[in-house]
Design an enzyme around this catalytic site. Structure first.
Site, PDB file in Angstrom:
ATOM      1  CG  ASP A 180      -1.819   1.171   1.354  1.00 32.19           C
ATOM      2  OD1 ASP A 180      -1.984   1.901   0.358  1.00 32.19           O
ATOM      3  OD2 ASP A 180      -2.376   1.373   2.449  1.00 32.19           O
ATOM      4  CG  ASP A 230      -3.847   5.161  -1.504  1.00 31.76           C
ATOM      5  OD1 ASP A 230      -3.264   4.075  -1.376  1.00 31.76           O
ATOM      6  OD2 ASP A 230      -4.705   5.573  -0.700  1.00 31.76           O
TER       7      ASP A 230
END
Length: 422
Positions: free
Chosen positions: A131, A309
């Protein structure tokens, strides 16, 4: 629920080379793509999308709390603020479509990108979400007795000869009222041959229902240390410091097949031409300024900040800017006020939405823009109007954007780069 998976590849560079780093020097392991918002027959799963919005809201709420504690509020973007905890039950409006309530089977799509890592000596394998929108590593602990941990791999410090308990605790609050929390440890962590010693992480003893259903065991954050709840170096930064990788660069190709994460450089077999780099602002995020949003040749928004992201599928923008965007798509309308999702005519899925940072226009394909049908005529768009608290002129670009480009994250250059996929 059966999760249809496709194998994608995680590639890691172990030796130094000039940028871009040539392929063939790393190790590849299987990497799995999780279920998304679109069923196999093309319908949009509203409930799952709301779960994602709640997780994204609360993840970035936690990021801002960490950023304020680690760097101070002067590091916030203009207009940034720490929002209250988002709650699924408050955001989910059932009955928007009869089809949405049907259970998923054999679902596809892309929400996170996960592969195996090993923690401890001997190594215990965990299936982890990589992530770029967070900065800590956590996995379930042997002490987690929640039903949400029942199908997860669990870390047992007694089974590792290199574990060390540290002071303090780790906790993240999520929107169902529960926490991901646990003690703080260090241990040896390996990802496909890249091994670091004394890596800080949390073996969590409580696990939110937000993570109970997914195939993944935990999260490995790849953002800047300023976002770390543990206030420690994230895995990739530790790998660079310890010499496990010699280039502070990692890169993603995200797709339904043939995808990979490359640590220590870039894989030149996956992109053509040069990498277009843009300097990161000092916010703790992989954030680049001066973006423009296009619909065809028309500039709809300009001069805004963008955070890249990999931990979400959705593209978020300030609600007023997103509303202005959809006004340029005939037949579009607000579908869900709580999430900021919009619908548009399925007969005319936009294929000319693009972002630019002063160089090339990077276009989102029609397939990546369309989250699926909510009626015989209307589909859901990948861009949602949602205040994540990140700033009044800040957008967050998830993998609905990243799947259209080769994405490069460079600590060495303090920049994010994009290149054309082959």
């Amino acid at each position: 629920m059966f999760i249809q998976s496709s194998l994608i590849t995680l590639a890691l560079v172990l030796t130094a080379a000039a940028s871009p780093v040539a392929e063939g020097l790393g190790t590849r392991i299987p990497f799995q793509e999780r279920n998304g918002f679109t069923t196999d027959d093309g319908w949009f799963d509203h409930e799952r999308a709301v779960q994602q919005v709640v997780r994204d809201r609360n993840k970035h709420r936690n990021n801002l709390i960490n950023l304020e504690r680690n760097s101070g509020r002067h590091s916030f973007n203009e207009g940034a603020h720490i929002r209250p905890v988002a709650n699924f039950s408050a955001m989910y409006t059932s009955g928007l479509s009869k089809r949405q309530a049907e259970p998923l089977s054999d679902e596809g799509g892309d929400q996170y990108w996960a592969g195996n890592i090993a923690i401890g000596t001997p190594g215990k394998n965990f299936f982890i979400d990589f992530d770029t929108g967070s900065a800590d590593l956590w996995v379930p602990s042997i002490n987690c007795t929640s039903s949400y941990c029942s199908n997860k791999e669990k870390y047992d410090p007694a089974a590792s000869s290199t574990d060390a308990r540290k002071s303090g605790t780790f906790s993240i609050q999520y929107g169902d009222g529960s926490m991901v929390s646990g003690p703080v440890y260090t241990d040896t962590v390996s990802v496909a041959g890249v091994t670091v010693k004394n890596q800080y992480f949390s073996p969590v003893s409580t696990l939110s229902s937000s993570f109970g259903e997914g195939a993944m065991d935990g999260i490995l954050g790849m953002a800047f240390p300023a976002l770390s709840r543990l206030r420690q170096s994230p895995f990739f930064n530790t790998a660079k410091t310890q010499g496990a990788v010699k280039n502070g660069v990692f890169a993603f190709k995200l797709a339904s097949s043939g995808s990979e994460l490359y640590l220590g450089g870039t894989d030149t077999s996956l992109y053509s031409g040069s990498i277009e780099y843009h300097s990161v602002t000092g916010s703790g995020f992989w954030q680049i300024p001066n973006a423009k949003l296009y619909l065809g040749s028309k500039t709809l928004q300009s001069g805004f900040q963008t955070i890249i992201d990999s931990g979400t599928t959705i593209i978020y923008g300030p609600p007023n800017q997103v509303a202005a965007f959809y006004k340029n798509i005939p037949g579009s309308k607000l579908y869900d006020q709580q999430t900021g999702l919009y619908s548009f005519p399925c007969s005319s899925v936009p294929s000319n939405v693009a972002f630019s940072w002063g160089g090339k226009k990077w276009t989102i394909s029609a397939a990546n823009f369309n989250f699926g049908r909510v009626s015989s005529t209307q589909c859901i768009g990948a861009i949602a109007g949602q205040d994540l608290g990140l700033g009044s002129n800040t957008w967050l670009l998830g993998d609905s954007f990243m799947k259209n480009v080769y994405s490069v994250f460079s600590f060495d250059k303090n920049s994010v780069g994009f290149a054309t996929l082959k």
